[in-house]
Design a protein around this motif. Structure first.
Motif, PDB file in Angstrom:
ATOM      1  N   ARG A  50       0.830  -1.211   0.000  1.00 27.84           N
ATOM      2  CA  ARG A  50       0.000   0.000   0.000  1.00 27.84           C
ATOM      3  C   ARG A  50       0.857   1.250   0.000  1.00 27.84           C
ATOM      4  NH1 ARG A  50      -5.255  -1.128   1.034  1.00 27.84           N
ATOM      5  NH2 ARG A  50      -5.509  -3.366   1.357  1.00 27.84           N
ATOM      6  N   LEU A  51       0.323   2.292  -0.646  1.00 24.93           N
ATOM      7  CA  LEU A  51       1.046   3.568  -0.746  1.00 24.93           C
ATOM      8  C   LEU A  51       0.071   4.679  -0.387  1.00 24.93           C
ATOM      9  CD1 LEU A  51       3.724   4.819  -1.707  1.00 24.93           C
ATOM     10  CD2 LEU A  51       2.871   4.694  -4.042  1.00 24.93           C
ATOM     11  N   ALA A  52       0.459   5.536   0.547  1.00 30.69           N
ATOM     12  CA  ALA A  52      -0.442   6.622   0.976  1.00 30.69           C
ATOM     13  C   ALA A  52      -0.804   7.503  -0.216  1.00 30.69           C
ATOM     14  CB  ALA A  52       0.233   7.464   2.053  1.00 30.69           C
ATOM     15  N   GLU A  53      -2.063   7.949  -0.242  1.00 24.07           N
ATOM     16  CA  GLU A  53      -2.527   8.813  -1.342  1.00 24.07           C
ATOM     17  C   GLU A  53      -1.671  10.065  -1.465  1.00 24.07           C
ATOM     18  OE1 GLU A  53      -7.302   7.995  -1.434  1.00 24.07           O
ATOM     19  OE2 GLU A  53      -6.508   9.638  -0.263  1.00 24.07           O
ATOM     20  N   ARG A  54      -1.271  10.598  -0.328  1.00 24.86           N
ATOM     21  CA  ARG A  54      -0.337  11.730  -0.334  1.00 24.86           C
ATOM     22  C   ARG A  54       0.498  11.654   0.930  1.00 24.86           C
ATOM     23  NH1 ARG A  54      -5.393  13.245   1.047  1.00 24.86           N
ATOM     24  NH2 ARG A  54      -5.614  14.741   2.745  1.00 24.86           N
ATOM     25  N   PHE A  55       1.691  12.231   0.879  1.00 21.78           N
ATOM     26  CA  PHE A  55       2.619  12.152   2.005  1.00 21.78           C
ATOM     27  C   PHE A  55       2.487  13.379   2.921  1.00 21.78           C
ATOM     28  CE2 PHE A  55       6.142   9.420  -0.261  1.00 21.78           C
ATOM     29  CZ  PHE A  55       5.194   8.427  -0.500  1.00 21.78           C
ATOM     30  N   ARG A  56       1.653  14.358   2.488  1.00 23.32           N
ATOM     31  CA  ARG A  56       1.557  15.588   3.268  1.00 23.32           C
ATOM     32  C   ARG A  56       0.113  16.054   3.308  1.00 23.32           C
ATOM     33  NH1 ARG A  56       4.387  21.530   2.113  1.00 23.32           N
ATOM     34  NH2 ARG A  56       3.531  22.484   4.004  1.00 23.32           N
ATOM     35  N   ASP A  57      -0.319  16.486   4.472  1.00 24.36           N
ATOM     36  CA  ASP A  57      -1.599  17.181   4.596  1.00 24.36           C
ATOM     37  C   ASP A  57      -1.298  18.458   5.376  1.00 24.36           C
ATOM     38  OD1 ASP A  57      -4.330  17.782   4.621  1.00 24.36           O
ATOM     39  OD2 ASP A  57      -4.550  16.845   6.592  1.00 24.36           O
ATOM     40  N   ARG A  58      -1.080  19.540   4.668  1.00 28.74           N
ATOM     41  CA  ARG A  58      -0.731  20.851   5.240  1.00 28.74           C
ATOM     42  C   ARG A  58       0.469  20.762   6.199  1.00 28.74           C
ATOM     43  NH1 ARG A  58      -6.369  22.010   7.531  1.00 28.74           N
ATOM     44  NH2 ARG A  58      -6.455  19.753   7.417  1.00 28.74           N
ATOM     45  N   ARG A  59       0.240  20.733   7.501  1.00 29.81           N
ATOM     46  CA  ARG A  59       1.364  20.747   8.454  1.00 29.81           C
ATOM     47  C   ARG A  59       1.683  19.356   9.011  1.00 29.81           C
ATOM     48  NH1 ARG A  59       3.409  25.336  10.317  1.00 29.81           N
ATOM     49  NH2 ARG A  59       2.647  27.184   9.270  1.00 29.81           N
ATOM     50  N   VAL A  60       1.131  18.363   8.354  1.00 25.05           N
ATOM     51  CA  VAL A  60       1.391  16.982   8.785  1.00 25.05           C
ATOM     52  C   VAL A  60       2.036  16.221   7.629  1.00 25.05           C
ATOM     53  CG1 VAL A  60       0.363  14.860   9.668  1.00 25.05           C
ATOM     54  CG2 VAL A  60      -0.640  17.063  10.292  1.00 25.05           C
ATOM     55  N   LEU A  61       3.104  15.519   7.947  1.00 21.34           N
ATOM     56  CA  LEU A  61       3.794  14.724   6.917  1.00 21.34           C
ATOM     57  C   LEU A  61       3.874  13.272   7.374  1.00 21.34           C
ATOM     58  CD1 LEU A  61       5.916  17.647   7.079  1.00 21.34           C
ATOM     59  CD2 LEU A  61       5.808  16.752   4.755  1.00 21.34           C
ATOM     60  N   LEU A  62       3.937  12.388   6.409  1.00 21.72           N
ATOM     61  CA  LEU A  62       4.082  10.963   6.720  1.00 21.72           C
ATOM     62  C   LEU A  62       5.448  10.474   6.259  1.00 21.72           C
ATOM     63  CD1 LEU A  62       0.652   9.609   5.374  1.00 21.72           C
ATOM     64  CD2 LEU A  62       1.227  10.237   7.737  1.00 21.72           C
ATOM     65  N   ALA A  63       6.030   9.556   7.023  1.00 22.12           N
ATOM     66  CA  ALA A  63       7.342   9.023   6.621  1.00 22.12           C
ATOM     67  C   ALA A  63       7.446   7.550   6.979  1.00 22.12           C
ATOM     68  CB  ALA A  63       8.458   9.805   7.303  1.00 22.12           C
ATOM     69  N   GLY A  64       8.232   6.816   6.215  1.00 20.22           N
ATOM     70  CA  GLY A  64       8.484   5.402   6.495  1.00 20.22           C
ATOM     71  C   GLY A  64       7.240   4.565   6.239  1.00 20.22           C
ATOM     72  N   ASP A  65       7.045   3.538   7.078  1.00 19.52           N
ATOM     73  CA  ASP A  65       5.920   2.619   6.864  1.00 19.52           C
ATOM     74  C   ASP A  65       4.566   3.327   6.944  1.00 19.52           C
ATOM     75  OD1 ASP A  65       7.734   0.592   6.604  1.00 19.52           O
ATOM     76  OD2 ASP A  65       6.827  -0.741   8.090  1.00 19.52           O
ATOM     77  N   ALA A  66       4.485   4.462   7.582  1.00 16.32           N
ATOM     78  CA  ALA A  66       3.221   5.214   7.612  1.00 16.32           C
ATOM     79  C   ALA A  66       2.831   5.645   6.198  1.00 16.32           C
ATOM     80  CB  ALA A  66       3.359   6.440   8.513  1.00 16.32           C
ATOM     81  N   ALA A  67       3.825   5.806   5.330  1.00 15.70           N
ATOM     82  CA  ALA A  67       3.573   6.253   3.957  1.00 15.70           C
ATOM     83  C   ALA A  67       3.517   5.106   2.961  1.00 15.70           C
ATOM     84  CB  ALA A  67       4.655   7.248   3.528  1.00 15.70           C
ATOM     85  N   HIS A  68       4.156   3.975   3.298  1.00 17.67           N
ATOM     86  CA  HIS A  68       4.184   2.860   2.341  1.00 17.67           C
ATOM     87  C   HIS A  68       4.498   1.554   3.051  1.00 17.67           C
ATOM     88  CE1 HIS A  68       8.297   4.124   2.900  1.00 17.67           C
ATOM     89  NE2 HIS A  68       8.092   5.224   2.203  1.00 17.67           N
ATOM     90  N   VAL A  69       3.772   0.504   2.662  1.00 16.10           N
ATOM     91  CA  VAL A  69       4.121  -0.840   3.133  1.00 16.10           C
ATOM     92  C   VAL A  69       4.176  -1.774   1.920  1.00 16.10           C
ATOM     93  CG1 VAL A  69       3.175  -0.608   5.467  1.00 16.10           C
ATOM     94  CG2 VAL A  69       1.696  -1.433   3.631  1.00 16.10           C
ATOM     95  N   HIS A  70       4.955  -2.819   2.050  1.00 12.49           N
ATOM     96  CA  HIS A  70       5.192  -3.721   0.914  1.00 12.49           C
ATOM     97  C   HIS A  70       5.819  -4.981   1.482  1.00 12.49           C
ATOM     98  CE1 HIS A  70       9.094  -2.231   1.809  1.00 12.49           C
ATOM     99  NE2 HIS A  70       8.629  -1.010   1.683  1.00 12.49           N
ATOM    100  N   SER A  71       5.995  -5.971   0.640  1.00 15.26           N
ATOM    101  CA  SER A  71       6.646  -7.203   1.096  1.00 15.26           C
ATOM    102  C   SER A  71       8.064  -6.885   1.582  1.00 15.26           C
ATOM    103  CB  SER A  71       6.716  -8.187  -0.080  1.00 15.26           C
ATOM    104  OG  SER A  71       7.734  -9.129   0.135  1.00 15.26           O
ATOM    105  N   ALA A  72       8.519  -7.664   2.575  1.00 15.30           N
ATOM    106  CA  ALA A  72       9.878  -7.457   3.111  1.00 15.30           C
ATOM    107  C   ALA A  72      10.924  -8.171   2.251  1.00 15.30           C
ATOM    108  CB  ALA A  72       9.944  -7.956   4.545  1.00 15.30           C
ATOM    109  N   ILE A  73      10.510  -8.758   1.122  1.00 13.50           N
ATOM    110  CA  ILE A  73      11.462  -9.544   0.315  1.00 13.50           C
ATOM    111  C   ILE A  73      12.628  -8.665  -0.158  1.00 13.50           C
ATOM    112  CG2 ILE A  73      10.171  -9.226  -1.870  1.00 13.50           C
ATOM    113  CD1 ILE A  73      11.013 -12.238  -2.413  1.00 13.50           C
ATOM    114  N   GLY A  74      13.822  -9.144   0.101  1.00 14.94           N
ATOM    115  CA  GLY A  74      15.016  -8.387  -0.289  1.00 14.94           C
ATOM    116  C   GLY A  74      15.340  -7.254   0.669  1.00 14.94           C
ATOM    117  N   GLY A  75      14.544  -7.095   1.743  1.00 17.62           N
ATOM    118  CA  GLY A  75      14.843  -6.091   2.779  1.00 17.62           C
ATOM    119  C   GLY A  75      14.866  -4.659   2.292  1.00 17.62           C
ATOM    120  N   PRO A  76      13.838  -4.193   1.545  1.00 19.63           N
ATOM    121  CA  PRO A  76      13.911  -2.825   1.025  1.00 19.63           C
ATOM    122  C   PRO A  76      13.369  -1.751   1.972  1.00 19.63           C
ATOM    123  CG  PRO A  76      11.968  -3.900   0.143  1.00 19.63           C
ATOM    124  CD  PRO A  76      12.628  -4.900   1.057  1.00 19.63           C
ATOM    125  N   GLY A  77      12.733  -2.165   3.098  1.00 19.99           N
ATOM    126  CA  GLY A  77      11.975  -1.215   3.920  1.00 19.99           C
ATOM    127  C   GLY A  77      12.809  -0.074   4.470  1.00 19.99           C
TER     128      GLY A  77
END
Ligand SMILES: Cc1cc2nc3c(=O)[nH]c(=O)nc-3n(C[C@H](O)[C@H](O)[C@H](O)COP(=O)(O)OP(=O)(O)OC[C@H]3O[C@@H](n4cnc5c(N)ncnc54)[C@H](O)[C@@H]3O)c2cc1C
Length: 524
Positions: free
Chosen positions: A285-312
């Motif tokens: 899953r990928l967040a629709e947007r990473f920013r809402d005015r004064r709030v930003l998302l980072a890391g797993d809050a912004a994107h999750v995916h399989s751990a294959i190959g350790g890309p997180g």
């Protein structure tokens, strides 16, 4: 009191962001709902350009425990297919086998050194934004309270409360049907192949270490980490196990189904902590947007995916290295208009690429004869060095090019690893970048360009440091490097004519704002 930045979540990405903001001259506060940092270990290592990025903050040495700079890994896997990285002249795949718990310890230690306040046992429960800031509701050990902050960053993981409270959608897919069981175990010494470190499974054969190994029935991993020998299986279309805790017997049965042979292993030895976990299904899953005015998302809050190959962590830690200096610049008043929005325009494509290649890898490890056929084809393609390089660049994140304008091939790309011969002796670029300040590098041997570059820096000296030295390898004559170690501007010409001087000043303005002393300049 208004805090400059509140960070929700003291996972690796929240802690790294706190370090980056502190280096940028801003004091953040980190809220962590858990009272201590003893949560389950997830990552077994860091893979990709993030290893270089940590070196460029002096954190690689703390994590590796040695003084040597990082070296690329000679081999890795893509979708359980071996990548012969040692064949590449310019291998971008760096790796560091260190458990996530240790990464978090080191980052917390560094954040505290830099003066960051980390409030454990404090859970963000609500937020309300207005033009000037965010009012954050917190449940603390002594009861609920509110804090006012200019910016809030949700680094609160895949189930991010911050993302949900902002109403930011998290579209993607939930892939059901896969069940992974992983455990620390002890394997009989006589099964370990002295030459390769692989595992000789009786009745099956030699399985290389640290590589995903696919059969028609599932996936098997044998990884003898210094912190414990890990055996992991993944199977499809099986009962997910519900909330029932996994057992070593379940893992034994799974190994038998995947390999068609028994692996005689015992419980782990030593003090631990030891891993025994079952993971069912997975989300991409990928967040629709990473920013809402004064709030930003980072890391797993912004994107999750399989751990294959350790890309997180390669993705998340580089997100916050990208965000930290921009947010600090915004707060300190020297950010050019729109700089903070480039966090999403630069990092979303990186996240999309990880989503793409982890899904591609998941397809390549699935069971079935069609997949086996696809793997035969991929194996043929991977004999070509250009394909190995393409995949290694993609997995490591070395193919990222931010759109920073300029026509130099290095513009928008990670700064090359250089050692500079300076007046005070040799110094690696990775050492010069530890303060996370913008750098203007004069790599020409004579002094005249230094004076011209110093002149061109008029108005930015409070923000940008000029360093003169002779590069140890082919490099442009001048490099302008952002705090996240991406090249903002480069020139091959040692002479700074009027045109080049204007281009440099335009690049300085675009990246680091108007010169101080002008009506829109920050003045430090
Ligand atoms: C099984 C597994 C294996 C993995 N292996 C690897 C690997 O080998 N290499 C790799 O790079 N990546 C790996 N990953 C991915 C990696 O673990 C994640 O990408 C990483 O943990 C994300 O860090 P984060 O800081 O964004 O979030 P998290 O680590 O989830 O941290 C979020 C923090 O926020 C806190 N929090 C949540 N809500 C609140 C709230 N409301 N208020 C305050 N605090 C809150 C949580 O308690 C937590 O401490 C793996 C993941 C899994 C599941």
């Amino acid at each position: 009191m208004t805090v400059d930045v509140l960070i929700a979540g003291a996972g690796p990405n929240g802690l790294m962001l706190a370090c980056e903001l502190s280096l940028g001259g801003v004091r953040p506060i980190v809220l962590e709902r858990l009272p201590d940092n003893t949560k389950e270990n997830r990552a077994n290592g860091l893979v990709g350009q993030v290893v270089r990025a940590l070196d460029r903050r002096g954190l690689y040495e703390r994590l590796s425990g040695g003084a040597e700079p990082p070296r690329p890994s000679p081999a890795f896997v893509f979708g359980a297919l071996p990548l012969e990285l040692s064949r590449l002249d310019d291998n971008p795949m760096y790796g560091l086998a260190v458990p996530q718990r240790r990464v978090e310890q080191v980052l917390e230690e560094r954040a505290r050194e830099l003066g960051v306040e980390i409030l454990r046992g404090h859970e963000l429960t609500g937020l309300a934004q207005d033009e000037d800031g965010v009012t954050v509701e917190i449940a603390g050990p002594e009861g609920p309270y509110t804090l006012r902050t200019r910016f809030l960053v949700g680094a609160d993981g895949g189930h991010s409360r911050v993302r949900k409270l902002c109403g930011i959608g998290f579209p993607g897919v939930t892939r059901d049907g896969s069940v992974s069981i992983g455990a620390h175990v002890t394997v009989p010494a006589e099964l370990v192949d002295a030459a390769t470190g692989g595992l000789n499974v009786p009745g099956y054969g030699l399985i290389p270490p640290f590589m995903h190994h696919r059969t028609d029935h599932g996936l098997f991993v044998y990884a003898p980490f210094p912190t414990g020998t890990l055996v992991n299986t993944t199977e499809w279309n099986r009962d997910g196990g519900g909330d029932r805790p996994p057992t070593l017997d379940e893992l034994r049965e799974s190994v038998r189904r995947v390999l068609g042979a028994d692996l005689p292993f015992g419980p782990p030895e030593g003090a631990g902590p030891h891993l025994l976990r079952r993971l069912s299904g997975g989300n991409t899953r990928l967040a629709e947007r990473f920013r809402d005015r004064r709030v930003l998302l980072a890391g797993d809050a912004a994107h999750v995916h399989s751990a294959i190959g350790g890309p997180g962590l390669n993705l998340g830690l580089q997100d916050v290295i990208n965000l930290g200096w921009k947010l600090a610049a915004e707060i300190r008043g020297w950010a050019p208009p729109g700089l903070l929005d480039t966090y999403e325009t630069e990092r979303r494509p990186a996240a999309e690429r990880v989503v793409m290649h982890t899904q591609a890898q998941s397809a390549l490890i699935a069971p079935g004869p069609e997949v086996t056929a696809l793997r035969v084809l991929f194996t043929e393609l991977l004999r070509d060095e250009r394909t190995i390089k393409h995949i290694a660049d993609m997995m490591s994140g070395a193919d990222i090019r931010y759109d920073l304008g300029g026509d130099h091939p290095l513009a928008g790309r990670p700064a090359p690893d250089l050692t500079l011969e300076t007046e005070t002796g040799p110094v690696r670029l990775a050492e010069l970048t530890r303060a996370a300040r913008p750098l203007l590098l004069n790599l020409t041997p004579d002094a005249a360009p230094a004076a011209a570059l110093d002149g061109a820096l008029e108005g930015w000296r409070d923000r940008v440091d000029l360093v003169t030295g002779k590069a140890d390898r082919d490099a442009p004559a001048v490099l302008l490097v952002r705090p996240d170690c991406y090249v903002a501007w480069a020139s091959d010409s040692p002479r700074l004519g009027e045109k080049e001087r204007d281009a440099l000043r335009a690049a300085l303005t675009a990246a680091f704002g108007a010169p101080s002393g002008t009506s829109s300049g920050a003045g430090g």
